[in-house]
Scaffold this motif. Structure first.
Motif, PDB file in Angstrom:
ATOM      1  N   HIS A   1     -12.337 -26.471  -9.773  1.00 30.21           N
ATOM      2  CA  HIS A   1     -12.473 -26.840 -11.092  1.00 30.21           C
ATOM      3  C   HIS A   1     -11.923 -26.104 -11.981  1.00 30.21           C
ATOM      4  CE1 HIS A   1     -15.572 -29.700  -9.162  1.00 30.21           C
ATOM      5  NE2 HIS A   1     -16.139 -28.679  -8.707  1.00 30.21           N
ATOM      6  N   GLY A   2     -10.746 -25.993 -11.784  1.00 32.09           N
ATOM      7  CA  GLY A   2      -9.978 -25.066 -12.824  1.00 32.09           C
ATOM      8  C   GLY A   2     -10.246 -23.720 -12.929  1.00 32.09           C
ATOM      9  N   HIS A   3     -11.155 -23.177 -12.262  1.00 30.38           N
ATOM     10  CA  HIS A   3     -11.752 -21.938 -12.324  1.00 30.38           C
ATOM     11  C   HIS A   3     -11.245 -20.904 -11.321  1.00 30.38           C
ATOM     12  CE1 HIS A   3     -13.995 -22.624 -16.166  1.00 30.38           C
ATOM     13  NE2 HIS A   3     -14.310 -23.752 -15.304  1.00 30.38           N
ATOM     14  N   ALA A   4     -10.760 -19.775 -11.454  1.00 32.38           N
ATOM     15  CA  ALA A   4     -10.074 -19.141 -10.237  1.00 32.38           C
ATOM     16  C   ALA A   4     -11.428 -18.377  -9.561  1.00 32.38           C
ATOM     17  CB  ALA A   4      -9.282 -17.578 -10.771  1.00 32.38           C
ATOM     18  N   VAL A   5     -11.442 -18.897  -8.255  1.00 26.57           N
ATOM     19  CA  VAL A   5     -12.708 -18.290  -7.365  1.00 26.57           C
ATOM     20  C   VAL A   5     -12.158 -17.142  -6.123  1.00 26.57           C
ATOM     21  CG1 VAL A   5     -14.161 -20.287  -7.968  1.00 26.57           C
ATOM     22  CG2 VAL A   5     -12.229 -20.224  -5.932  1.00 26.57           C
ATOM     23  N   VAL A   6     -10.911 -17.170  -5.878  1.00 28.10           N
ATOM     24  CA  VAL A   6     -10.497 -16.493  -4.739  1.00 28.10           C
ATOM     25  C   VAL A   6      -9.073 -16.391  -4.687  1.00 28.10           C
ATOM     26  CG1 VAL A   6     -10.119 -16.307  -1.988  1.00 28.10           C
ATOM     27  CG2 VAL A   6     -12.068 -17.630  -3.004  1.00 28.10           C
ATOM     28  N   ARG A   7      -8.879 -14.751  -4.550  1.00 26.45           N
ATOM     29  CA  ARG A   7      -7.620 -14.462  -4.476  1.00 26.45           C
ATOM     30  C   ARG A   7      -7.099 -13.926  -3.107  1.00 26.45           C
ATOM     31  NH1 ARG A   7      -7.207  -9.536  -7.544  1.00 26.45           N
ATOM     32  NH2 ARG A   7      -7.198 -10.860  -9.447  1.00 26.45           N
ATOM     33  N   LEU A   8      -5.966 -14.474  -2.592  1.00 25.50           N
ATOM     34  CA  LEU A   8      -5.478 -14.216  -1.219  1.00 25.50           C
ATOM     35  C   LEU A   8      -4.512 -12.878  -1.387  1.00 25.50           C
ATOM     36  CD1 LEU A   8      -4.485 -17.655   0.184  1.00 25.50           C
ATOM     37  CD2 LEU A   8      -6.824 -16.610   0.725  1.00 25.50           C
ATOM     38  N   VAL A   9      -5.112 -11.848  -0.553  1.00 24.01           N
ATOM     39  CA  VAL A   9      -4.363 -10.544  -0.497  1.00 24.01           C
ATOM     40  C   VAL A   9      -4.328 -10.281   1.056  1.00 24.01           C
ATOM     41  CG1 VAL A   9      -5.031  -9.720  -2.665  1.00 24.01           C
ATOM     42  CG2 VAL A   9      -6.139  -9.175  -0.870  1.00 24.01           C
ATOM     43  N   PRO A  10      -2.842  -9.458   1.262  1.00 29.05           N
ATOM     44  CA  PRO A  10      -2.980  -9.002   2.605  1.00 29.05           C
ATOM     45  C   PRO A  10      -3.687  -7.740   2.939  1.00 29.05           C
ATOM     46  CG  PRO A  10      -0.695  -8.522   1.416  1.00 29.05           C
ATOM     47  CD  PRO A  10      -1.811  -9.253   0.518  1.00 29.05           C
ATOM     48  N   ILE A  11      -4.068  -7.733   4.139  1.00 29.21           N
ATOM     49  CA  ILE A  11      -5.051  -6.530   4.619  1.00 29.21           C
ATOM     50  C   ILE A  11      -4.156  -5.576   4.904  1.00 29.21           C
ATOM     51  CG2 ILE A  11      -6.501  -5.746   6.395  1.00 29.21           C
ATOM     52  CD1 ILE A  11      -7.916  -8.710   6.566  1.00 29.21           C
ATOM     53  N   ARG A  12      -4.303  -4.327   4.316  1.00 33.66           N
ATOM     54  CA  ARG A  12      -3.714  -3.167   4.764  1.00 33.66           C
ATOM     55  C   ARG A  12      -4.198  -2.629   6.250  1.00 33.66           C
ATOM     56  NH1 ARG A  12      -1.046  -1.801  -0.021  1.00 33.66           N
ATOM     57  NH2 ARG A  12      -1.852  -2.601  -1.977  1.00 33.66           N
ATOM     58  N   PRO A  13      -3.239  -2.036   6.720  1.00 36.80           N
ATOM     59  CA  PRO A  13      -3.729  -1.493   7.979  1.00 36.80           C
ATOM     60  C   PRO A  13      -4.515  -0.266   8.030  1.00 36.80           C
ATOM     61  CG  PRO A  13      -1.455  -1.123   7.804  1.00 36.80           C
ATOM     62  CD  PRO A  13      -1.703  -1.830   6.524  1.00 36.80           C
ATOM     63  N   ILE A  14      -5.437  -0.144   8.924  1.00 36.45           N
ATOM     64  CA  ILE A  14      -6.287   0.941   8.877  1.00 36.45           C
ATOM     65  C   ILE A  14      -5.616   2.298   9.213  1.00 36.45           C
ATOM     66  CG2 ILE A  14      -8.662   1.857   9.546  1.00 36.45           C
ATOM     67  CD1 ILE A  14      -9.531  -0.920   9.250  1.00 36.45           C
ATOM     68  N   SER A  15      -5.745   3.290   8.632  1.00 41.79           N
ATOM     69  CA  SER A  15      -4.981   4.250   9.144  1.00 41.79           C
ATOM     70  C   SER A  15      -5.861   5.140   9.965  1.00 41.79           C
ATOM     71  CB  SER A  15      -4.677   5.637   8.079  1.00 41.79           C
ATOM     72  OG  SER A  15      -5.882   5.924   7.471  1.00 41.79           O
ATOM     73  N   THR A  16      -5.200   5.601  11.178  1.00 38.54           N
ATOM     74  CA  THR A  16      -6.150   6.556  12.275  1.00 38.54           C
ATOM     75  C   THR A  16      -6.024   7.901  12.036  1.00 38.54           C
ATOM     76  OG1 THR A  16      -4.021   6.692  13.548  1.00 38.54           O
ATOM     77  CG2 THR A  16      -5.368   4.594  13.674  1.00 38.54           C
ATOM     78  N   ALA A  17      -6.737   8.686  12.760  1.00 41.65           N
ATOM     79  CA  ALA A  17      -6.819  10.142  12.530  1.00 41.65           C
ATOM     80  C   ALA A  17      -5.438  10.683  12.767  1.00 41.65           C
ATOM     81  CB  ALA A  17      -7.681  10.633  13.515  1.00 41.65           C
ATOM     82  N   THR A  18      -4.705  10.128  13.901  1.00 39.78           N
ATOM     83  CA  THR A  18      -3.070  10.671  14.223  1.00 39.78           C
ATOM     84  C   THR A  18      -2.416  10.333  13.042  1.00 39.78           C
ATOM     85  OG1 THR A  18      -2.947   8.747  15.401  1.00 39.78           O
ATOM     86  CG2 THR A  18      -3.711  10.677  16.643  1.00 39.78           C
ATOM     87  N   SER A  19      -2.628   9.309  12.446  1.00 34.63           N
ATOM     88  CA  SER A  19      -1.554   8.839  11.385  1.00 34.63           C
ATOM     89  C   SER A  19      -1.770   9.604  10.045  1.00 34.63           C
ATOM     90  CB  SER A  19      -1.370   7.401  11.106  1.00 34.63           C
ATOM     91  OG  SER A  19      -2.771   6.989  10.374  1.00 34.63           O
ATOM     92  N   ARG A  20      -3.188   9.909   9.931  1.00 34.16           N
ATOM     93  CA  ARG A  20      -3.368  10.927   8.786  1.00 34.16           C
ATOM     94  C   ARG A  20      -2.963  12.282   8.895  1.00 34.16           C
ATOM     95  NH1 ARG A  20      -8.302   8.094   8.867  1.00 34.16           N
ATOM     96  NH2 ARG A  20      -9.472   9.562   9.880  1.00 34.16           N
ATOM     97  N   ARG A  21      -3.115  12.873  10.328  1.00 36.06           N
ATOM     98  CA  ARG A  21      -2.720  14.232  10.552  1.00 36.06           C
ATOM     99  C   ARG A  21      -1.031  14.242  10.396  1.00 36.06           C
ATOM    100  NH1 ARG A  21      -4.331  18.600  10.531  1.00 36.06           N
ATOM    101  NH2 ARG A  21      -6.467  17.789  11.223  1.00 36.06           N
TER     102      ARG A  21
END
Length: 85
Positions: A30-50
């Motif tokens: 009805h002309g009002h913004a209700v949802v924004r579609l955004v990509p999900i960022r991959p979740i980092s793992t312990a090894t990628s953080r290390r």
């Protein structure tokens, strides 16, 4: 890009591709913004953080330059008794 929910039903695949590519896709009702579609960022793992931390530490070690020790950096201002020259 703003598009109504009714129109989006038939274009969902295309809208998802656009959102994944970085376009801002906002669904309206009805002309009002209700949802924004955004990509999900991959979740980092312990090894990628290390791995990231190791790369940062290695980079910082390359930039470090040896210099005078802080305890002796101002010694030239004082005599053997510790008094100002």
């Amino acid at each position: 890009m703003h598009i109504s929910v009714t129109e989006a039903k038939g274009l969902l695949t295309d809208l998802l591709k656009r959102a994944e590519a970085g376009d801002e896709v906002i669904l309206t009702r009805h002309g009002h913004a209700v949802v924004r579609l955004v990509p999900i960022r991959p979740i980092s793992t312990a090894t990628s953080r290390r791995t990231l931390l190791d790369r940062i530490r290695a980079s910082a070690a390359k930039k470090a330059a040896p210099g005078p020790r802080a305890a002796q950096s101002q010694d030239f201002l004082y005599d053997e008794d510790g008094l100002p020259k």
